[in-house]
Design a protein around this motif. Structure first.
Motif, PDB file in Angstrom:
ATOM      1  N   ALA A 132      -0.380   0.041   3.142  1.00  0.00           N
ATOM      2  CA  ALA A 132      -0.764   1.112   4.053  1.00  0.00           C
ATOM      3  C   ALA A 132       0.511   1.829   4.478  1.00  0.00           C
ATOM      4  CB  ALA A 132      -1.497   0.545   5.266  1.00  0.00           C
ATOM      5  N   ASP A 133       0.741   3.003   3.897  1.00  0.00           N
ATOM      6  CA  ASP A 133       1.952   3.798   4.106  1.00  0.00           C
ATOM      7  C   ASP A 133       1.655   4.764   5.247  1.00  0.00           C
ATOM      8  OD1 ASP A 133       4.400   5.005   3.740  1.00  0.00           O
ATOM      9  OD2 ASP A 133       3.905   5.925   1.815  1.00  0.00           O
ATOM     10  N   ALA A 134       1.836   4.290   6.481  1.00  0.00           N
ATOM     11  CA  ALA A 134       1.225   4.928   7.650  1.00  0.00           C
ATOM     12  C   ALA A 134       1.715   6.344   7.899  1.00  0.00           C
ATOM     13  CB  ALA A 134       1.465   4.060   8.882  1.00  0.00           C
ATOM     14  N   ALA A 135       3.020   6.565   7.923  1.00  0.00           N
ATOM     15  CA  ALA A 135       3.529   7.890   8.253  1.00  0.00           C
ATOM     16  C   ALA A 135       3.244   8.906   7.147  1.00  0.00           C
ATOM     17  CB  ALA A 135       5.026   7.828   8.542  1.00  0.00           C
ATOM     18  N   ASN A 136       3.060   8.422   5.920  1.00  0.00           N
ATOM     19  CA  ASN A 136       2.687   9.306   4.811  1.00  0.00           C
ATOM     20  C   ASN A 136       1.182   9.467   4.682  1.00  0.00           C
ATOM     21  OD1 ASN A 136       5.219  10.133   3.755  1.00  0.00           O
ATOM     22  ND2 ASN A 136       5.485   8.143   2.765  1.00  0.00           N
ATOM     23  N   ASN A 137       0.421   8.767   5.534  1.00  0.00           N
ATOM     24  CA  ASN A 137      -1.046   8.884   5.560  1.00  0.00           C
ATOM     25  C   ASN A 137      -1.666   8.659   4.184  1.00  0.00           C
ATOM     26  OD1 ASN A 137      -1.586   9.663   8.433  1.00  0.00           O
ATOM     27  ND2 ASN A 137      -0.167  11.294   7.875  1.00  0.00           N
ATOM     28  N   ARG A 138      -1.321   7.525   3.591  1.00  0.00           N
ATOM     29  CA  ARG A 138      -1.843   7.215   2.264  1.00  0.00           C
ATOM     30  C   ARG A 138      -1.814   5.719   2.026  1.00  0.00           C
ATOM     31  NH1 ARG A 138       3.339   9.254  -1.467  1.00  0.00           N
ATOM     32  NH2 ARG A 138       4.869   7.818  -0.548  1.00  0.00           N
ATOM     33  N   ILE A 139      -2.549   5.307   1.001  1.00  0.00           N
ATOM     34  CA  ILE A 139      -2.476   3.959   0.467  1.00  0.00           C
ATOM     35  C   ILE A 139      -1.760   4.045  -0.873  1.00  0.00           C
ATOM     36  CG2 ILE A 139      -3.776   1.954  -0.338  1.00  0.00           C
ATOM     37  CD1 ILE A 139      -3.984   2.433   2.678  1.00  0.00           C
ATOM     38  N   GLN A 140      -0.780   3.174  -1.071  1.00  0.00           N
ATOM     39  CA  GLN A 140      -0.109   3.097  -2.363  1.00  0.00           C
ATOM     40  C   GLN A 140      -0.422   1.739  -2.993  1.00  0.00           C
ATOM     41  OE1 GLN A 140       3.653   5.082  -3.308  1.00  0.00           O
ATOM     42  NE2 GLN A 140       4.135   4.933  -1.126  1.00  0.00           N
ATOM     43  N   VAL A 141      -0.480   1.725  -4.318  1.00  0.00           N
ATOM     44  CA  VAL A 141      -0.779   0.505  -5.056  1.00  0.00           C
ATOM     45  C   VAL A 141       0.345   0.251  -6.060  1.00  0.00           C
ATOM     46  CG1 VAL A 141      -2.510  -0.755  -6.386  1.00  0.00           C
ATOM     47  CG2 VAL A 141      -3.224   1.092  -4.845  1.00  0.00           C
ATOM     48  N   PHE A 142       0.793  -0.998  -6.107  1.00  0.00           N
ATOM     49  CA  PHE A 142       1.872  -1.408  -6.997  1.00  0.00           C
ATOM     50  C   PHE A 142       1.445  -2.653  -7.763  1.00  0.00           C
ATOM     51  CE2 PHE A 142       3.624   0.536  -3.210  1.00  0.00           C
ATOM     52  CZ  PHE A 142       4.584   1.419  -3.681  1.00  0.00           C
ATOM     53  N   THR A 143       2.108  -2.894  -8.876  1.00  0.00           N
ATOM     54  CA  THR A 143       1.980  -4.204  -9.506  1.00  0.00           C
ATOM     55  C   THR A 143       2.708  -5.228  -8.644  1.00  0.00           C
ATOM     56  OG1 THR A 143       4.031  -4.018 -10.790  1.00  0.00           O
ATOM     57  CG2 THR A 143       2.006  -3.120 -11.789  1.00  0.00           C
ATOM     58  N   GLY A 144       2.535  -6.485  -8.960  1.00  0.00           N
ATOM     59  CA  GLY A 144       3.200  -7.521  -8.195  1.00  0.00           C
ATOM     60  C   GLY A 144       4.708  -7.474  -8.278  1.00  0.00           C
ATOM     61  N   SER A 145       5.241  -6.787  -9.292  1.00  0.00           N
ATOM     62  CA  SER A 145       6.692  -6.656  -9.439  1.00  0.00           C
ATOM     63  C   SER A 145       7.217  -5.331  -8.914  1.00  0.00           C
ATOM     64  CB  SER A 145       7.078  -6.819 -10.908  1.00  0.00           C
ATOM     65  OG  SER A 145       6.443  -5.835 -11.709  1.00  0.00           O
ATOM     66  N   GLY A 146       6.314  -4.478  -8.370  1.00  0.00           N
ATOM     67  CA  GLY A 146       6.754  -3.262  -7.718  1.00  0.00           C
ATOM     68  C   GLY A 146       6.587  -1.986  -8.505  1.00  0.00           C
ATOM     69  N   GLN A 147       5.960  -2.011  -9.673  1.00  0.00           N
ATOM     70  CA  GLN A 147       5.731  -0.777 -10.426  1.00  0.00           C
ATOM     71  C   GLN A 147       4.623   0.024  -9.757  1.00  0.00           C
ATOM     72  OE1 GLN A 147       4.207  -1.274 -14.383  1.00  0.00           O
ATOM     73  NE2 GLN A 147       4.242   0.918 -14.852  1.00  0.00           N
ATOM     74  N   PHE A 148       4.895   1.290  -9.496  1.00  0.00           N
ATOM     75  CA  PHE A 148       3.897   2.161  -8.875  1.00  0.00           C
ATOM     76  C   PHE A 148       2.709   2.356  -9.808  1.00  0.00           C
ATOM     77  CE2 PHE A 148       2.155   6.475  -8.507  1.00  0.00           C
ATOM     78  CZ  PHE A 148       1.728   6.463  -7.192  1.00  0.00           C
ATOM     79  N   LEU A 149       1.491   2.217  -9.238  1.00  0.00           N
ATOM     80  CA  LEU A 149       0.268   2.400 -10.013  1.00  0.00           C
ATOM     81  C   LEU A 149      -0.547   3.599  -9.562  1.00  0.00           C
ATOM     82  CD1 LEU A 149      -1.088  -1.266 -10.335  1.00  0.00           C
ATOM     83  CD2 LEU A 149       0.066   0.106 -12.094  1.00  0.00           C
ATOM     84  N   ALA A 150      -0.752   3.740  -8.265  1.00  0.00           N
ATOM     85  CA  ALA A 150      -1.663   4.779  -7.786  1.00  0.00           C
ATOM     86  C   ALA A 150      -1.448   5.017  -6.311  1.00  0.00           C
ATOM     87  CB  ALA A 150      -3.114   4.367  -8.039  1.00  0.00           C
ATOM     88  N   GLN A 151      -2.005   6.133  -5.826  1.00  0.00           N
ATOM     89  CA  GLN A 151      -1.996   6.428  -4.396  1.00  0.00           C
ATOM     90  C   GLN A 151      -3.150   7.358  -4.076  1.00  0.00           C
ATOM     91  OE1 GLN A 151       1.737   8.393  -3.569  1.00  0.00           O
ATOM     92  NE2 GLN A 151       1.027  10.362  -4.324  1.00  0.00           N
ATOM     93  N   TRP A 152      -3.571   7.344  -2.829  1.00  0.00           N
ATOM     94  CA  TRP A 152      -4.537   8.337  -2.364  1.00  0.00           C
ATOM     95  C   TRP A 152      -4.405   8.503  -0.867  1.00  0.00           C
ATOM     96  CZ3 TRP A 152      -6.064   3.356  -3.454  1.00  0.00           C
ATOM     97  CH2 TRP A 152      -6.801   2.672  -2.471  1.00  0.00           C
ATOM     98  N   GLY A 153      -4.826   9.666  -0.399  1.00  0.00           N
ATOM     99  CA  GLY A 153      -4.827   9.952   1.030  1.00  0.00           C
ATOM    100  C   GLY A 153      -3.953  11.128   1.411  1.00  0.00           C
ATOM    101  N   THR A 154      -4.399  11.877   2.396  1.00  0.00           N
ATOM    102  CA  THR A 154      -3.640  12.946   3.034  1.00  0.00           C
ATOM    103  C   THR A 154      -3.987  12.916   4.512  1.00  0.00           C
ATOM    104  OG1 THR A 154      -5.432  14.533   2.630  1.00  0.00           O
ATOM    105  CG2 THR A 154      -3.660  14.439   0.989  1.00  0.00           C
ATOM    106  N   LEU A 155      -3.231  13.634   5.321  1.00  0.00           N
ATOM    107  CA  LEU A 155      -3.509  13.699   6.743  1.00  0.00           C
ATOM    108  C   LEU A 155      -4.799  14.452   6.995  1.00  0.00           C
ATOM    109  CD1 LEU A 155      -2.690  13.296   9.713  1.00  0.00           C
ATOM    110  CD2 LEU A 155      -1.395  15.436   9.531  1.00  0.00           C
TER     111      LEU A 155
END
Length: 205
Positions: free
Chosen positions: A114-137
């Motif tokens: 939960a990336d609060a100040a960016n108003n989004r959810i980010q998803v990563f692999t267990g090793s930290g590779q970015f997979l997806a995101q969604w959300g706007t203010l």
């Protein structure tokens, strides 16, 4: 066994408790009966140190993920406190963070932040590779105003505490993309019966 400001707790498969003690910059481990087991961490920005440990989660494979708020990073440890890896930096780009206040893992070990100040959810692999995101203010379905918590149900549904909108939003289980991607509205991820009810903007205090 004492605490300064315990702000989050996670439980492993053996019932041990992992508490993020935000005042003393540490993770404290207790047994299922509350007996002290171990702790790790100190103040600082180095590996294994914390500037504000705000959320903690334990993976199905027994790794401990800690959201370190002020340092804008996720740190990963073994259950005995050995540092494994970290990722994140301040910003609004994919994989960057601005207030990682909630963290959860799904059954296959993907990490939801939960990336609060960016108003989004980010998803990563267990090793930290970015997979997806969604959300706007905003206050519409799929929008957020300071999401501070996230959890994954046994069916993979994603529950988000949308703090300043004073609501819980529910999203369908993520289908892990073949490559990093993102989307910005609930329409691309919703299923019948899971559409959150829009609210008017919440008053601030």
């Amino acid at each position: 066994g004492q605490f300064g400001r315990p702000v989050d707790v996670a439980v492993d498969h053996d019932g041990n408790l992992y508490l993020a003690d935000n005042a003393y910059m540490r993770i404290v481990v207790l047994s299922s009966t509350g007996d002290y087991v171990r702790q790790w961490g100190s103040y600082g920005a180095g590996p294994g140190q914390f500037t504000s440990p705000i959320a903690v989660a334990v993976s199905p494979t027994g790794l401990v993920y800690v959201a370190d708020d002020v340092s804008q990073r996720i740190q990963v440890f073994t259950t005995t406190g050995a540092f494994v890896t970290q990722w994140g930096s301040y910003g609004s780009g994919a994989g960057q963070l601005a207030g990682p206040w909630g963290i959860a893992l799904d059954a296959v070990g993907n990490v939801y932040v939960a990336d609060a100040a960016n108003n989004r959810i980010q998803v990563f692999t267990g090793s930290g590779q970015f997979l997806a995101q969604w959300g706007t203010l905003g206050s519409g379905p799929g929008q957020f105003d300071k999401p501070m918590g996230v959890g994954i149900g046994p069916d993979g549904r994603i529950y988000v505490a949308d703090t300043w909108n004073r609501r819980i939003q529910v999203f369908a289980a993520l289908t892990t993309p073949a490559r990093p991607t993102s989307w910005g509205s609930l329409k691309t991820t919703s299923r019948p019966g899971l559409t959150p009810v829009p609210l008017s903007p919440a008053p601030r205090y």
